[in-house]
Design an enzyme around this catalytic site. Structure first.
Site, PDB file in Angstrom:
ATOM      1  N   ILE A 107     -37.522   4.648 -36.874  1.00 28.34           N
ATOM      2  CA  ILE A 107     -36.784   5.765 -37.472  1.00 28.34           C
ATOM      3  C   ILE A 107     -37.336   6.093 -38.852  1.00 28.34           C
ATOM      4  CG2 ILE A 107     -34.537   6.519 -38.357  1.00 28.34           C
ATOM      5  CD1 ILE A 107     -33.262   4.835 -36.097  1.00 28.34           C
ATOM      6  N   ILE A 187     -28.457   6.448 -43.023  1.00 31.17           N
ATOM      7  CA  ILE A 187     -28.410   6.732 -41.585  1.00 31.17           C
ATOM      8  C   ILE A 187     -28.500   5.426 -40.789  1.00 31.17           C
ATOM      9  CG2 ILE A 187     -29.316   9.080 -41.735  1.00 31.17           C
ATOM     10  CD1 ILE A 187     -32.083   7.962 -41.028  1.00 31.17           C
ATOM     11  N   ARG A 189     -26.278   1.713 -41.195  1.00 24.40           N
ATOM     12  CA  ARG A 189     -24.923   1.208 -40.966  1.00 24.40           C
ATOM     13  C   ARG A 189     -24.163   1.247 -42.285  1.00 24.40           C
ATOM     14  NH1 ARG A 189     -25.729   1.935 -36.345  1.00 24.40           N
ATOM     15  NH2 ARG A 189     -25.540   0.484 -34.585  1.00 24.40           N
ATOM     16  N   ASP A 213     -24.171   9.292 -42.947  1.00 21.69           N
ATOM     17  CA  ASP A 213     -23.785   9.450 -41.544  1.00 21.69           C
ATOM     18  C   ASP A 213     -22.973   8.259 -41.075  1.00 21.69           C
ATOM     19  OD1 ASP A 213     -23.785  10.788 -39.006  1.00 21.69           O
ATOM     20  OD2 ASP A 213     -25.264   9.334 -38.289  1.00 21.69           O
ATOM     21  N   GLU A 218     -15.118   3.417 -39.629  1.00 20.89           N
ATOM     22  CA  GLU A 218     -15.378   4.770 -39.125  1.00 20.89           C
ATOM     23  C   GLU A 218     -14.255   5.159 -38.166  1.00 20.89           C
ATOM     24  OE1 GLU A 218     -20.277   4.645 -39.316  1.00 20.89           O
ATOM     25  OE2 GLU A 218     -19.260   4.565 -37.379  1.00 20.89           O
ATOM     26  N   HIS A 237     -21.206   9.777 -37.835  1.00 21.72           N
ATOM     27  CA  HIS A 237     -22.123   8.883 -37.122  1.00 21.72           C
ATOM     28  C   HIS A 237     -22.749   9.606 -35.918  1.00 21.72           C
ATOM     29  CE1 HIS A 237     -22.956   4.339 -36.312  1.00 21.72           C
ATOM     30  NE2 HIS A 237     -23.989   5.091 -35.953  1.00 21.72           N
ATOM     31  N   ILE A 238     -23.498  10.658 -36.236  1.00 21.29           N
ATOM     32  CA  ILE A 238     -24.041  11.523 -35.183  1.00 21.29           C
ATOM     33  C   ILE A 238     -25.573  11.495 -35.125  1.00 21.29           C
ATOM     34  CG2 ILE A 238     -22.075  13.102 -35.077  1.00 21.29           C
ATOM     35  CD1 ILE A 238     -23.607  14.973 -37.008  1.00 21.29           C
ATOM     36  N   GLY A 239     -26.156  10.384 -35.608  1.00 19.94           N
ATOM     37  CA  GLY A 239     -27.607  10.297 -35.634  1.00 19.94           C
ATOM     38  C   GLY A 239     -28.276  10.593 -34.302  1.00 19.94           C
TER      39      GLY A 239
END
Length: 270
Positions: A107, A187, A189, A213, A218, A237-239
């Site tokens: 990533i 992006i 944790r 993110d 959450e 949390h939409i990575g």
């Protein structure tokens, strides 16, 4: 497992004596007790590579949205109280700025590839240095010490796995090393960042902004101070949350389950 559900604990394992495999969506496995699962003879798989492109895209989106103050700008543009747009309402430039990437795995490297197109200066901190040809391809410079990266970067992007070593990797000390004009982007944790220290740093303008993110928990409690700060952007949390990627994730999980039940090598076994 989807969104870390169900909770795979000893009670569940004892209730499922024929369990062969746990297929978990995404790349992170910090929610799983691998020693416990191994003691029950249960295999574990994840979907590590399919999420990389979308997560890198989101990292860039958060950087751009934060630097150009898109959320604030949208609110100003649609507000019934807006009579004019102030000429001194300004964001920060991304092109030519220095991006520090903490965690140069799949990533992180894809973020670097995108940042190169923005003519950014790229620094990175990782457990091990990338090959010279990989560094050259994106123009990245290795920082053996994270402190060097934090002190020089206009944007610090976190793309590490959550481990005991990265738990609250960014705390009060690290935030104070960053530029007062810098933005933190997470992006990875939520627990990679000490959230209490982050709130204080944002309130006292030790750093300029944050784009997250991921948080802990959450979602955040509705009265959490991070939700009240204008210099923060938070996404849910939409990575990896695109239609194509989520479908491929599910297909890979099914392949792993079928292989595990058939006694065959499990794709992406952890």
């Amino acid at each position: 497992m989807w969104y870390h559900k169900p909770d795979v604990n000893e009670e569940l394992l004892q209730s499922l004596p024929n369990l062969r495999i746990v297929a978990s969506s995404g790349v992170g496995i910090d929610h799983l007790d691998l020693k416990l699962l191994s003691s029950y003879g249960v295999k574990v798989s994840n979907t590590p590579f399919v999420v990389s492109t979308d997560t890198a895209d989101l990292g860039m989106a958060l950087m751009l949205a934060s630097s150009r103050r898109l959320v604030e700008g949208y609110e100003m543009a649609i507000s019934p109280h807006t009579e004019y747009f102030p000429v001194d309402w300004l964001g920060a430039e991304v092109s030519g700025a220095t991006l520090g990437i903490v965690g140069m795995g799949t990533i992180g490297y894809k973020v670097a590839e995108r940042a190169k197109a923005f003519e950014m200066k790229i620094l990175y901190h990782n457990r091990s240095q990338r090959k010279k040809e990989e560094e050259s391809a994106v123009g990245a410079v290795y920082c053996k010490k994270i402190d060097d990266l934090l002190q020089q970067s206009d944007f610090v992007l976190l793309a590490v796995n959550l481990t005991p070593q990265t738990h609250k990797l960014i705390g009060k000390r690290e935030l104070e090393l960053m530029k007062p004009t810098a933005t933190l982007i997470n992006i990875s944790r939520g627990l990679v960042v000490d959230q209490d220290a982050l709130v204080e740093a944002l309130q006292k303008k030790i750093i300029k902004a944050a784009a997250l993110d991921v948080t802990y928990p959450e979602p955040l409690p509705r009265d959490h101070p991070l939700l009240k700060l204008k210099n923060v952007i938070i996404t849910p949390h939409i990575g990896s949350a695109t239609k194509k990627t989520r479908r491929i994730m599910m297909e890979e999980m099914i392949e792993s389950i079928q292989a595990g039940l058939a006694g065959l090598p499990v794709p992406h076994e952890v």
